[in-house]
Design a protein around this motif. Structure first.
Motif, PDB file in Angstrom:
ATOM      1  N   HIS A 155      -7.793  48.386 -86.021  1.00 53.75           N
ATOM      2  CA  HIS A 155      -7.645  49.144 -84.939  1.00 53.75           C
ATOM      3  C   HIS A 155      -6.708  50.423 -85.345  1.00 53.75           C
ATOM      4  CE1 HIS A 155      -3.796  47.079 -85.685  1.00 53.75           C
ATOM      5  NE2 HIS A 155      -3.208  47.602 -84.866  1.00 53.75           N
ATOM      6  N   ASP A 156      -5.877  50.699 -86.416  1.00 49.95           N
ATOM      7  CA  ASP A 156      -4.862  51.665 -86.852  1.00 49.95           C
ATOM      8  C   ASP A 156      -5.577  52.469 -88.026  1.00 49.95           C
ATOM      9  OD1 ASP A 156      -4.331  49.859 -88.586  1.00 49.95           O
ATOM     10  OD2 ASP A 156      -2.210  49.871 -87.757  1.00 49.95           O
ATOM     11  N   GLN A 157      -6.584  51.825 -88.451  1.00 54.71           N
ATOM     12  CA  GLN A 157      -7.284  52.641 -89.684  1.00 54.71           C
ATOM     13  C   GLN A 157      -6.200  52.738 -91.019  1.00 54.71           C
ATOM     14  OE1 GLN A 157      -9.388  55.976 -88.860  1.00 54.71           O
ATOM     15  NE2 GLN A 157     -10.855  54.942 -87.506  1.00 54.71           N
ATOM     16  N   GLU A 158      -5.108  51.623 -91.174  1.00 58.50           N
ATOM     17  CA  GLU A 158      -4.483  51.758 -92.257  1.00 58.50           C
ATOM     18  C   GLU A 158      -4.879  51.130 -93.312  1.00 58.50           C
ATOM     19  OE1 GLU A 158      -1.787  53.362 -92.434  1.00 58.50           O
ATOM     20  OE2 GLU A 158      -1.279  54.039 -90.300  1.00 58.50           O
ATOM     21  N   GLY A 159      -4.357  51.097 -94.521  1.00 56.60           N
ATOM     22  CA  GLY A 159      -4.942  50.809 -95.737  1.00 56.60           C
ATOM     23  C   GLY A 159      -3.781  50.149 -96.807  1.00 56.60           C
ATOM     24  N   ARG A 160      -4.088  50.324 -97.921  1.00 59.81           N
ATOM     25  CA  ARG A 160      -3.327  49.763 -99.145  1.00 59.81           C
ATOM     26  C   ARG A 160      -3.431  50.630-100.281  1.00 59.81           C
ATOM     27  NH1 ARG A 160      -4.088  45.663-102.206  1.00 59.81           N
ATOM     28  NH2 ARG A 160      -6.171  45.141-103.099  1.00 59.81           N
ATOM     29  N   ALA A 161      -2.791  50.456-101.272  1.00 60.90           N
ATOM     30  CA  ALA A 161      -2.804  51.181-102.549  1.00 60.90           C
ATOM     31  C   ALA A 161      -2.245  50.227-103.715  1.00 60.90           C
ATOM     32  CB  ALA A 161      -1.881  52.594-102.476  1.00 60.90           C
ATOM     33  N   ALA A 162      -2.720  50.469-104.932  1.00 58.90           N
ATOM     34  CA  ALA A 162      -2.301  49.762-105.988  1.00 58.90           C
ATOM     35  C   ALA A 162      -2.585  50.414-107.327  1.00 58.90           C
ATOM     36  CB  ALA A 162      -3.198  48.392-106.167  1.00 58.90           C
ATOM     37  N   ILE A 163      -1.997  50.211-108.426  1.00 59.95           N
ATOM     38  CA  ILE A 163      -1.922  50.346-109.536  1.00 59.95           C
ATOM     39  C   ILE A 163      -2.590  49.329-110.425  1.00 59.95           C
ATOM     40  CG2 ILE A 163      -0.844  51.447-111.697  1.00 59.95           C
ATOM     41  CD1 ILE A 163       0.727  52.930-110.051  1.00 59.95           C
ATOM     42  N   LEU A 164      -3.632  49.152-111.063  1.00 58.96           N
ATOM     43  CA  LEU A 164      -4.003  48.189-111.932  1.00 58.96           C
ATOM     44  C   LEU A 164      -4.006  48.492-113.299  1.00 58.96           C
ATOM     45  CD1 LEU A 164      -6.164  48.709-109.313  1.00 58.96           C
ATOM     46  CD2 LEU A 164      -7.388  46.848-110.422  1.00 58.96           C
ATOM     47  N   LEU A 165      -3.593  47.512-114.111  1.00 58.92           N
ATOM     48  CA  LEU A 165      -3.492  47.434-115.541  1.00 58.92           C
ATOM     49  C   LEU A 165      -4.500  46.338-116.073  1.00 58.92           C
ATOM     50  CD1 LEU A 165      -2.199  48.174-118.305  1.00 58.92           C
ATOM     51  CD2 LEU A 165      -0.476  46.840-117.856  1.00 58.92           C
ATOM     52  N   ASP A 166      -5.568  46.786-116.773  1.00 59.46           N
ATOM     53  CA  ASP A 166      -6.407  45.790-117.498  1.00 59.46           C
ATOM     54  C   ASP A 166      -7.154  44.909-116.208  1.00 59.46           C
ATOM     55  OD1 ASP A 166      -5.855  46.693-120.108  1.00 59.46           O
ATOM     56  OD2 ASP A 166      -4.123  45.363-120.348  1.00 59.46           O
ATOM     57  N   GLY A 167      -7.279  45.604-115.105  1.00 55.24           N
ATOM     58  CA  GLY A 167      -8.086  45.036-114.177  1.00 55.24           C
ATOM     59  C   GLY A 167      -7.086  44.199-112.960  1.00 55.24           C
ATOM     60  N   LYS A 168      -5.751  44.103-113.336  1.00 56.04           N
ATOM     61  CA  LYS A 168      -5.080  43.244-112.504  1.00 56.04           C
ATOM     62  C   LYS A 168      -3.953  44.136-111.749  1.00 56.04           C
ATOM     63  CE  LYS A 168      -5.215  39.387-115.452  1.00 56.04           C
ATOM     64  NZ  LYS A 168      -4.512  38.539-116.723  1.00 56.04           N
ATOM     65  N   GLU A 169      -3.787  43.813-110.507  1.00 58.01           N
ATOM     66  CA  GLU A 169      -2.707  44.767-109.748  1.00 58.01           C
ATOM     67  C   GLU A 169      -1.399  44.328-110.248  1.00 58.01           C
ATOM     68  OE1 GLU A 169      -3.456  43.934-105.645  1.00 58.01           O
ATOM     69  OE2 GLU A 169      -5.617  45.185-105.721  1.00 58.01           O
ATOM     70  N   VAL A 170      -0.786  45.406-110.784  1.00 54.12           N
ATOM     71  CA  VAL A 170       0.724  45.458-111.260  1.00 54.12           C
ATOM     72  C   VAL A 170       1.431  45.840-110.259  1.00 54.12           C
ATOM     73  CG1 VAL A 170       0.298  45.024-113.511  1.00 54.12           C
ATOM     74  CG2 VAL A 170       0.622  47.479-112.645  1.00 54.12           C
ATOM     75  N   LEU A 171       1.100  46.684-109.390  1.00 50.60           N
ATOM     76  CA  LEU A 171       1.684  47.217-108.299  1.00 50.60           C
ATOM     77  C   LEU A 171       1.045  47.559-107.090  1.00 50.60           C
ATOM     78  CD1 LEU A 171       4.908  48.655-107.719  1.00 50.60           C
ATOM     79  CD2 LEU A 171       3.726  50.742-108.485  1.00 50.60           C
ATOM     80  N   ARG A 172       1.393  46.934-105.993  1.00 56.81           N
ATOM     81  CA  ARG A 172       0.461  46.747-104.876  1.00 56.81           C
ATOM     82  C   ARG A 172       1.398  46.981-103.435  1.00 56.81           C
ATOM     83  NH1 ARG A 172      -0.548  41.882-107.217  1.00 56.81           N
ATOM     84  NH2 ARG A 172       0.381  40.110-105.903  1.00 56.81           N
ATOM     85  N   GLY A 173       0.951  47.705-102.558  1.00 61.75           N
ATOM     86  CA  GLY A 173       1.449  47.912-101.331  1.00 61.75           C
ATOM     87  C   GLY A 173       0.525  48.117-100.204  1.00 61.75           C
ATOM     88  N   ASN A 174       1.149  47.630 -99.005  1.00 62.50           N
ATOM     89  CA  ASN A 174       0.331  47.892 -97.937  1.00 62.50           C
ATOM     90  C   ASN A 174       1.137  48.328 -96.626  1.00 62.50           C
ATOM     91  OD1 ASN A 174       0.677  45.755 -95.841  1.00 62.50           O
ATOM     92  ND2 ASN A 174      -0.321  44.535 -97.671  1.00 62.50           N
ATOM     93  N   TYR A 175       0.630  48.958 -95.778  1.00 61.75           N
ATOM     94  CA  TYR A 175       1.301  49.484 -94.546  1.00 61.75           C
ATOM     95  C   TYR A 175       2.368  48.337 -93.921  1.00 61.75           C
ATOM     96  CZ  TYR A 175       1.892  51.754 -89.990  1.00 61.75           C
ATOM     97  OH  TYR A 175       2.367  52.174 -88.754  1.00 61.75           O
TER      98      TYR A 175
END
Length: 162
Positions: A35-55
């Motif tokens: 409904h609000d078109q929000e999303g998320r972001a992440a930094i991956l190390l060797d395919g695993k999310e080590v830093l992630r967040g969402n709205y």
């Protein structure tokens, strides 16, 4: 403003240290059918999310924010205040990632290493313009940095075999 594909290209191909290429990846998405078109972001190390967040973490985890002088800025700001608390709680989204990249892309590497925005400092530590001698030179400074900065510094140092 850049498109996500050009931001990702710059971060992973132009700025990222050669020793980390293929190991570090950046991920950003926007849910266009929500409904609000929000999303998320992440930094991956060797395919695993080590830093992630969402709205939504900003609102769901707002009671976990310390009631300090930055509290109102964290809650009311359109772009989350990117400090250690926000990163630990995952209280950032794709717009925070974009604004952090814009700051990083438009200033010197020295300014990026001293930025208040932890995303910008992470980009700087992983940057190819920081060589082996500089990594060794800032080792003592890194010991006083937040854990997430120390983590990415150690990843970089290990990749450079220092």
């Amino acid at each position: 403003m850049y498109s996500w594909s050009s931001i990702r290209y710059k971060l992973e191909k132009e700025y990222l240290a050669l020793s980390l290429r293929g190991r570090i990846q950046y991920f950003v998405t926007r849910y266009k059918f929500s409904h609000d078109q929000e999303g998320r972001a992440a930094i991956l190390l060797d395919g695993k999310e080590v830093l992630r967040g969402n709205y939504y973490n900003k609102f769901f985890k707002s009671d976990l924010f310390p009631r300090d002088e930055k509290y109102s800025h964290r809650i009311r700001s359109e772009y989350s205040y990117m400090d250690e608390v926000a990163l630990d709680l995952g209280c950032f989204d794709q717009r925070c990632f974009y604004s952090s990249f814009e700051e990083f892309d438009n200033q010197s590497i020295d300014e990026s290493l001293k930025s208040d925005n932890l995303f910008v400092r992470i980009f700087a530590i992983l940057d190819r313009r920081i060589g082996k001698r500089r990594l060794l030179k800032i080792r003592e400074e890194i010991e006083n940095e937040p854990e997430i900065i120390q983590f990415f510094y150690n990843v970089r140092v290990e990749a450079e075999h220092l």
